[in-house]
Scaffold this motif. Structure first.
Motif, PDB file in Angstrom:
ATOM      1  N   ASP A 464      -6.614  -6.245  37.154  1.00 50.25           N
ATOM      2  CA  ASP A 464      -7.872  -6.841  37.610  1.00 50.25           C
ATOM      3  C   ASP A 464      -8.012  -6.817  39.124  1.00 50.25           C
ATOM      4  O   ASP A 464      -9.101  -7.100  39.648  1.00 50.25           O
ATOM      5  CB  ASP A 464      -7.978  -8.288  37.112  1.00 50.25           C
ATOM      6  N   LEU A 465      -6.955  -6.494  39.855  1.00 51.44           N
ATOM      7  CA  LEU A 465      -7.020  -6.456  41.312  1.00 51.44           C
ATOM      8  C   LEU A 465      -7.431  -5.058  41.749  1.00 51.44           C
ATOM      9  O   LEU A 465      -6.620  -4.133  41.800  1.00 51.44           O
ATOM     10  CB  LEU A 465      -5.662  -6.834  41.917  1.00 51.44           C
ATOM     11  N   THR A 466      -8.724  -4.895  42.044  1.00 50.00           N
ATOM     12  CA  THR A 466      -9.245  -3.564  42.369  1.00 50.00           C
ATOM     13  C   THR A 466      -9.994  -3.490  43.689  1.00 50.00           C
ATOM     14  O   THR A 466     -10.239  -2.386  44.172  1.00 50.00           O
ATOM     15  CB  THR A 466     -10.194  -3.087  41.245  1.00 50.00           C
ATOM     16  N   ASP A 467     -10.398  -4.623  44.275  1.00 52.82           N
ATOM     17  CA  ASP A 467     -11.147  -4.555  45.536  1.00 52.82           C
ATOM     18  C   ASP A 467     -10.751  -5.732  46.424  1.00 52.82           C
ATOM     19  O   ASP A 467     -10.062  -6.660  45.989  1.00 52.82           O
ATOM     20  CB  ASP A 467     -12.655  -4.528  45.298  1.00 52.82           C
ATOM     21  N   PRO A 468     -11.144  -5.722  47.703  1.00 56.67           N
ATOM     22  CA  PRO A 468     -10.704  -6.769  48.637  1.00 56.67           C
ATOM     23  C   PRO A 468     -11.055  -8.180  48.186  1.00 56.67           C
ATOM     24  O   PRO A 468     -10.283  -9.120  48.433  1.00 56.67           O
ATOM     25  CB  PRO A 468     -11.430  -6.404  49.929  1.00 56.67           C
ATOM     26  N   TYR A 469     -12.182  -8.351  47.500  1.00 54.62           N
ATOM     27  CA  TYR A 469     -12.582  -9.706  47.143  1.00 54.62           C
ATOM     28  C   TYR A 469     -11.773 -10.257  45.972  1.00 54.62           C
ATOM     29  O   TYR A 469     -11.702 -11.464  45.788  1.00 54.62           O
ATOM     30  CB  TYR A 469     -14.080  -9.745  46.879  1.00 54.62           C
ATOM     31  N   LEU A 597     -37.106   2.793  32.485  1.00 54.60           N
ATOM     32  CA  LEU A 597     -35.892   2.152  31.962  1.00 54.60           C
ATOM     33  C   LEU A 597     -34.651   2.854  32.493  1.00 54.60           C
ATOM     34  O   LEU A 597     -33.747   3.200  31.743  1.00 54.60           O
ATOM     35  CB  LEU A 597     -35.903   2.163  30.430  1.00 54.60           C
ATOM     36  N   ALA A 598     -34.590   3.101  33.783  1.00 55.69           N
ATOM     37  CA  ALA A 598     -33.409   3.714  34.370  1.00 55.69           C
ATOM     38  C   ALA A 598     -32.254   2.720  34.387  1.00 55.69           C
ATOM     39  O   ALA A 598     -32.453   1.521  34.462  1.00 55.69           O
ATOM     40  CB  ALA A 598     -33.731   4.179  35.791  1.00 55.69           C
ATOM     41  N   VAL A 599     -31.033   3.247  34.316  1.00 52.36           N
ATOM     42  CA  VAL A 599     -29.855   2.382  34.402  1.00 52.36           C
ATOM     43  C   VAL A 599     -29.739   1.880  35.828  1.00 52.36           C
ATOM     44  O   VAL A 599     -29.717   2.675  36.770  1.00 52.36           O
ATOM     45  CB  VAL A 599     -28.592   3.151  33.993  1.00 52.36           C
ATOM     46  N   PRO A 600     -29.698   0.579  36.039  1.00 54.59           N
ATOM     47  CA  PRO A 600     -29.630   0.078  37.419  1.00 54.59           C
ATOM     48  C   PRO A 600     -28.325   0.476  38.084  1.00 54.59           C
ATOM     49  O   PRO A 600     -27.284   0.587  37.418  1.00 54.59           O
ATOM     50  CB  PRO A 600     -29.724  -1.443  37.244  1.00 54.59           C
ATOM     51  N   PRO A 601     -28.341   0.698  39.379  1.00 54.70           N
ATOM     52  CA  PRO A 601     -27.100   1.081  40.067  1.00 54.70           C
ATOM     53  C   PRO A 601     -26.127  -0.089  40.124  1.00 54.70           C
ATOM     54  O   PRO A 601     -26.532  -1.255  40.108  1.00 54.70           O
ATOM     55  CB  PRO A 601     -27.590   1.461  41.465  1.00 54.70           C
ATOM     56  N   ARG A 602     -24.842   0.232  40.156  1.00 59.23           N
ATOM     57  CA  ARG A 602     -23.814  -0.790  40.294  1.00 59.23           C
ATOM     58  C   ARG A 602     -23.531  -0.966  41.781  1.00 59.23           C
ATOM     59  O   ARG A 602     -23.035  -0.054  42.444  1.00 59.23           O
ATOM     60  CB  ARG A 602     -22.544  -0.380  39.550  1.00 59.23           C
ATOM     61  N   LEU A 603     -23.842  -2.146  42.292  1.00 60.67           N
ATOM     62  CA  LEU A 603     -23.745  -2.378  43.731  1.00 60.67           C
ATOM     63  C   LEU A 603     -22.322  -2.717  44.128  1.00 60.67           C
ATOM     64  O   LEU A 603     -21.576  -3.364  43.382  1.00 60.67           O
ATOM     65  CB  LEU A 603     -24.691  -3.507  44.138  1.00 60.67           C
ATOM     66  N   ALA A 604     -21.939  -2.285  45.326  1.00 62.02           N
ATOM     67  CA  ALA A 604     -20.624  -2.622  45.877  1.00 62.02           C
ATOM     68  C   ALA A 604     -20.596  -4.091  46.275  1.00 62.02           C
ATOM     69  O   ALA A 604     -21.633  -4.703  46.548  1.00 62.02           O
ATOM     70  CB  ALA A 604     -20.324  -1.737  47.078  1.00 62.02           C
ATOM     71  N   VAL A 605     -19.383  -4.660  46.294  1.00 60.36           N
ATOM     72  CA  VAL A 605     -19.250  -6.081  46.639  1.00 60.36           C
ATOM     73  C   VAL A 605     -18.699  -6.284  48.045  1.00 60.36           C
ATOM     74  O   VAL A 605     -18.596  -7.422  48.502  1.00 60.36           O
ATOM     75  CB  VAL A 605     -18.340  -6.795  45.618  1.00 60.36           C
ATOM     76  N   ASP A 606     -18.316  -5.202  48.718  1.00 57.91           N
ATOM     77  CA  ASP A 606     -17.720  -5.352  50.040  1.00 57.91           C
ATOM     78  C   ASP A 606     -18.687  -5.018  51.177  1.00 57.91           C
ATOM     79  O   ASP A 606     -18.281  -4.909  52.331  1.00 57.91           O
ATOM     80  CB  ASP A 606     -16.468  -4.469  50.149  1.00 57.91           C
ATOM     81  N   ARG A 607     -19.966  -4.823  50.860  1.00 63.45           N
ATOM     82  CA  ARG A 607     -20.963  -4.518  51.899  1.00 63.45           C
ATOM     83  C   ARG A 607     -22.341  -4.864  51.365  1.00 63.45           C
ATOM     84  O   ARG A 607     -22.530  -5.086  50.168  1.00 63.45           O
ATOM     85  CB  ARG A 607     -20.917  -3.039  52.294  1.00 63.45           C
ATOM     86  N   ARG A 608     -23.308  -4.897  52.283  1.00 65.43           N
ATOM     87  CA  ARG A 608     -24.682  -5.129  51.888  1.00 65.43           C
ATOM     88  C   ARG A 608     -25.252  -3.873  51.244  1.00 65.43           C
ATOM     89  O   ARG A 608     -24.992  -2.759  51.722  1.00 65.43           O
ATOM     90  CB  ARG A 608     -25.520  -5.522  53.103  1.00 65.43           C
ATOM     91  N   PRO A 609     -26.026  -4.011  50.157  1.00 65.25           N
ATOM     92  CA  PRO A 609     -26.636  -2.811  49.569  1.00 65.25           C
ATOM     93  C   PRO A 609     -27.575  -2.127  50.543  1.00 65.25           C
ATOM     94  O   PRO A 609     -28.223  -2.758  51.385  1.00 65.25           O
ATOM     95  CB  PRO A 609     -27.406  -3.362  48.364  1.00 65.25           C
ATOM     96  N   THR A 610     -27.665  -0.821  50.434  1.00 61.90           N
ATOM     97  CA  THR A 610     -28.601  -0.074  51.262  1.00 61.90           C
ATOM     98  C   THR A 610     -30.020  -0.283  50.741  1.00 61.90           C
ATOM     99  O   THR A 610     -30.242  -0.748  49.620  1.00 61.90           O
ATOM    100  CB  THR A 610     -28.265   1.425  51.247  1.00 61.90           C
ATOM    101  N   ASP A 611     -30.993   0.090  51.574  1.00 67.79           N
ATOM    102  CA  ASP A 611     -32.389  -0.039  51.157  1.00 67.79           C
ATOM    103  C   ASP A 611     -32.672   0.827  49.935  1.00 67.79           C
ATOM    104  O   ASP A 611     -33.446   0.438  49.047  1.00 67.79           O
ATOM    105  CB  ASP A 611     -33.319   0.359  52.308  1.00 67.79           C
TER     106      ASP A 611
END
Length: 835
Positions: A464-469, A597-611
């Motif tokens: 389960d340990l995969t990212d900095p958070y 009905l596009a699949v929504p993107p999976r956002l990163a948790v270590d930065r702000r999403p881009t526009d």
């Protein structure tokens, strides 16, 4: 996961005076969910001793039962006489005796008492009477070398122990083992930890020839497979008392030595183990996917059809096990098994989860594999099983080890050592961050990419340990969540609730005041509901958002209308004896546009999403308008001394729309329409200005029949958001009505029109023609008859005229009335009745 404290102490150097409840409290503080701390055996008190049967006499009784009058040596100068109803022991056997004064589980006190013509000076106990299991068919017979007469049986049988019952969350799969809980306990107390899963010498990977031959065809689903073999096992060798007791306290049932050892190692290390009867195996063990049409008989005796997604353990005879879930019956360990192939493998979690759910076959093994098992454990666990079978069952270990594959190493995570402090608001020094992550089992190094950057290598048992958070959470958890300060956010200055919220509350209060009961429902529907409502194939309401992981496969869609849930609640109430029901619901519906009905993107948790990412995310979000709906059945007005009951009609549904409109401060225009699921001749379209906001009327007979509703059931649904402006919520200030002090002038008119002309159209024409002097128009009578002609009806209206600054004359009133009639005649073809 149930963990006996005595077992935990083998791997953690806890102080002797630390109680189980304190251990539980420390684990809760570390983020584990300790549900209870059970004091097993606390309700048992002595004297409870071992006794040897000196002699006995079988004595038949008049009731057909045969009892034994026994003489039992309990370590006293003279044997005790005890009456026993069981017959599964012999002279010389060692048994457990509760002497007078003892108390057994459940508060069962033992006394000397006269029974069957003898004074029984104690009781010979079964396993269930001692709280050691459910077996009550006979006496618990001890091994001859286990004890001597008079020895304390409470200590001998390990009756007393404290057990921590832990609800393990999906991200803490490593805690489904004594090893994992012991590691958390050691960290919580700052105590020394001895890892039972540590291996001083790891065998070289890829060796599939050292023991029993194994081939893995699907290395993605089975990255590691280890096998060892023992021969010469004594099938009659019993499991030692300590091992049986630990398995019992952990919530499992002792079966036989071979099975108990595999369960014991699984509980100890968290690595599921399976044993095969070597004499029943045919050729090489192969790990592969199932083929269409294959079947397997699992250990529970059920023949199961296999899916191509199922991962199998096979030999030359075919499937011999559902990998990671349950073994097959053809190679099952039996009471005659002397040679065993021990399997310890690692399987990909999601595939095991799919197989277990597909076959409705949850098991202790699948429960662990679903959450992730340490891939470095198979060789260690297989060796542990073999060592126990050798020492406890007299088996001989075959030389060599079969090891296919190697444990995949988790990806290295780079993190700023100051990140935990920035996220939680607690000052964690860099050395403390390093120490806490090391306590988790990670290896921490300097990242070499600037001051304060560290590289963390997660342990293999923490997938389960995969990212900095994830690491931030570990630091906060181990340091203590209670150390994170609670700061109330400052409420920004504002005007309270929004205009949209005020409108919704106003509407909901108005509908409730009109006699409706609010009945919220779940927003999940299926195609069957759309079919029952009679929606055409091309109806936009069939274009619904499908959930990736629905609660029910029968309702995988998000609702596009409030009616399915509301009508289901109506049917449920009627079925439970409430024939007269008026319900309403106010809530969101989900109306995706075709092609969005596009699949929504999976956002990163270590930065702000881009526009661009935010735009893609919002593009996948469907429109969610707020709607209000009502449903009625039975009588709208009850019968009584004042007269008969009045059943609900389409007019009640239209009036409900009017209630909503008045609360919203808008004028509702009603026109005839045809729209599913309403009756085509009793359906009204509801408009605000020229905007269609909803429909009301009587449900179609086919819809009523499909849903099991009473005949003449009516409903209304309208979209509340359409009362707002296109650019946002627009709420006009409330204006007090002006009240004229001058008298009102009343005129009645009866107009004859075609049956197809809506009364609302006639009323609108009257309002337009009467001008500013008209105060109100009210329809007070509708008449049809032969004297009017076929297809004609008479509508009688009461017109009220008033001027704000003067008393109207008869001529002014008559002129305004005539102008209103003229406008109605021009627009609707109305003819003044009697003219």
């Amino acid at each position: 996961m149930r963990v006996p404290l005595s077992w935990l102490r083998e791997y953690v150097q806890l102080p002797d005076d630390v109680a189980a409840r304190e251990v539980g409290a420390r684990l809760v503080r570390a983020g584990l969910e300790v549900e209870t701390v059970e004091e097993a055996g606390a309700d048992v008190s002595g004297p409870l001793v071992a006794g040897r049967v000196v002699e006995f006499t079988d004595e038949p009784q008049k009731n057909g039962k045969t009892i034994r009058w026994c003489s039992v040596d309990v370590g006293e100068p003279e044997p005790r006489g005890i009456v026993c109803g069981a017959h599964n022991f012999a002279v010389g056997d060692l048994v457990v005796v509760s002497l007078p004064g003892a108390v057994l589980p459940g508060g069962f006190a033992i006394t000397a008492r006269k029974t069957y013509g003898h004074v029984s000076d104690g009781m010979i106990c079964s396993a269930r009477e001692l709280g050691l299991g459910d077996d009550h068919t006979g006496i618990l017979v001890l091994e001859p070398e286990e004890a001597s007469p008079g020895d304390d049986a409470i200590e001998l049988l390990k009756l007393r122990d404290d057990v921590l019952d832990i609800a393990v969350t999906p991200d803490r799969g490593y805690c489904l083992s004594v090893r994992g809980v012991a590691r958390e306990t050691a960290t919580a107390f700052g105590a020394a930890f001895r890892d039972p899963g540590a291996a001083p010498e790891q065998p070289a990977p890829g060796d599939a020839t050292g023991n029993y031959p194994v081939r893995v065809d699907d290395t993605d689903r089975c990255p590691v497979f280890a096998a060892r073999t023992v021969t010469g096992l004594d099938p009659a060798a019993p499991s030692p008392r300590w091992l049986q007791r630990r398995i019992q306290l952990a919530g499992m049932r002792p079966i036989s030595l071979a099975v108990d050892v595999t369960n014991y190692v699984m509980l100890e290390l968290g690595q599921p183990i399976h044993g095969y009867d070597r004499d029943a195996l045919a050729g090489t063990i192969v790990v592969r996917r199932a083929t269409k049409g294959e079947k397997i008989t699992t250990l529970d005796g059920v023949v199961r059809g296999l899916d191509p997604d199922d991962l199998l353990i096979t030999d030359d005879s075919g499937p011999i096990g559902l990998a990671g879930v349950m073994g097959g019956g053809t190679t099952e360990l039996s009471g005659a098994t002397a040679s065993i192939v021990v399997e310890a493998a690692n399987f990909e979690p999601t595939g095991i989860a799919r197989t277990a759910r597909r076959h409705k076959l949850p098991s202790e093994a699948s429960k662990r594999f679903e959450r992730g098992v340490d891939p470095a454990l198979p060789a260690v666990a297989a060796k542990r099983v073999v060592d126990l079978l050798v020492s406890l069952g007299g088996a001989t270990e075959e030389p060599g080890l079969t090891l296919v594959g190697a444990a995949p190493q988790p990806a290295t995570i780079e993190i700023d050592a100051a990140l935990p402090a920035r996220v939680t608001g607690v000052d964690y020094p860099a050395d403390e961050v390093t120490a806490l992550l090391t306590a988790v089992g990670a290896r921490v190094e300097d990242a070499g990419a600037g001051a304060g950057r560290i590289a963390v290598h997660p342990p293999t048992w923490r997938p389960d340990l995969t990212d900095p958070y994830d690491l931030v959470e570990e630091v906060a958890r181990l340091h203590g969540y209670d150390a994170i300060p609670s700061v109330l956010p400052v409420a920004p200055a504002g005007r309270g609730i929004t205009a949209a919220q005020r409108l919704r509350r106003r509407v909901e209060r108005a509908v409730a005041a009109a006699g409706y009961i609010e009945a919220p429902s779940y927003p999940f529907v299926g195609d069957a509901e759309f079919d029952a409502l009679g929606f055409p194939a091309d109806d936009a309401r069939r274009h619904a958002l499908r959930l990736a992981n629905p609660l029910s496969e029968e309702q995988p869609l998000l609702r596009t209308t409030l009616l399915p849930g509301l009508l289901a609640t109506l049917r449920r109430n009627i079925g439970r004896g409430a024939p007269d029901v008026a319900l309403f619901e106010s809530g969101l519906v989900f109306r995706p546009e075709p092609g969005t009905l596009a699949v929504p993107p999976r956002l990163a948790v270590d930065r702000r999403p881009t526009d661009e990412e935010l735009a893609d995310l919002l593009a996948a979000v469907p429109s969610q308008p707020h709607r209000v709906a009502v449903a009625l059945a039975g009588d709208r007005e009850p019968a009584g001394w004042w007269g008969p009951a009045r059943p609900v009609s389409w007019a009640d549904a239209v009036e409900a729309g009017q209630v909503v409109a008045r609360a919203a401060g808008v004028t509702l225009r009603v026109e005839r329409d045809e729209h599913a699921p309403w009756h085509p001749g009793r359906c009204a379209a509801l408009y605000v200005d020229d905007t269609l906001v909803g429909h009301a009327g009587e449900l179609h007979p086919r819809v009523v029949a499909a849903l099991g509703l009473p005949a003449r059931t009516v409903a209304m649904e309208l979209e509340l958001d359409r009362y707002f402006g296109a650019d946002g919520v627009v709420e006009e200030p409330v204006r007090a009505p002006s009240v004229s002090t001058f008298p009102v002038a009343m005129q009645d008119v009866a107009l004859v029109v075609d049956q197809s002309v809506p009364a609302a159209s006639v009323e609108a024409a009257l309002r337009a023609g009467a001008g500013e002097l008209l105060e109100s128009v009210r329809l007070f009578d509708v008449f049809t008859g032969a004297q009017l002609g076929v297809g004609r009806k008479s509508l009688a209206y009461a017109l009220r005229f008033r001027a704000p600054d003067r008393t109207l004359t008869v001529d002014e009133t008559t002129a305004a009335r005539d102008a209103a009639v003229a406008a109605a005649a021009e627009r609707t073809g109305a003819v003044l009745r009697g003219s």
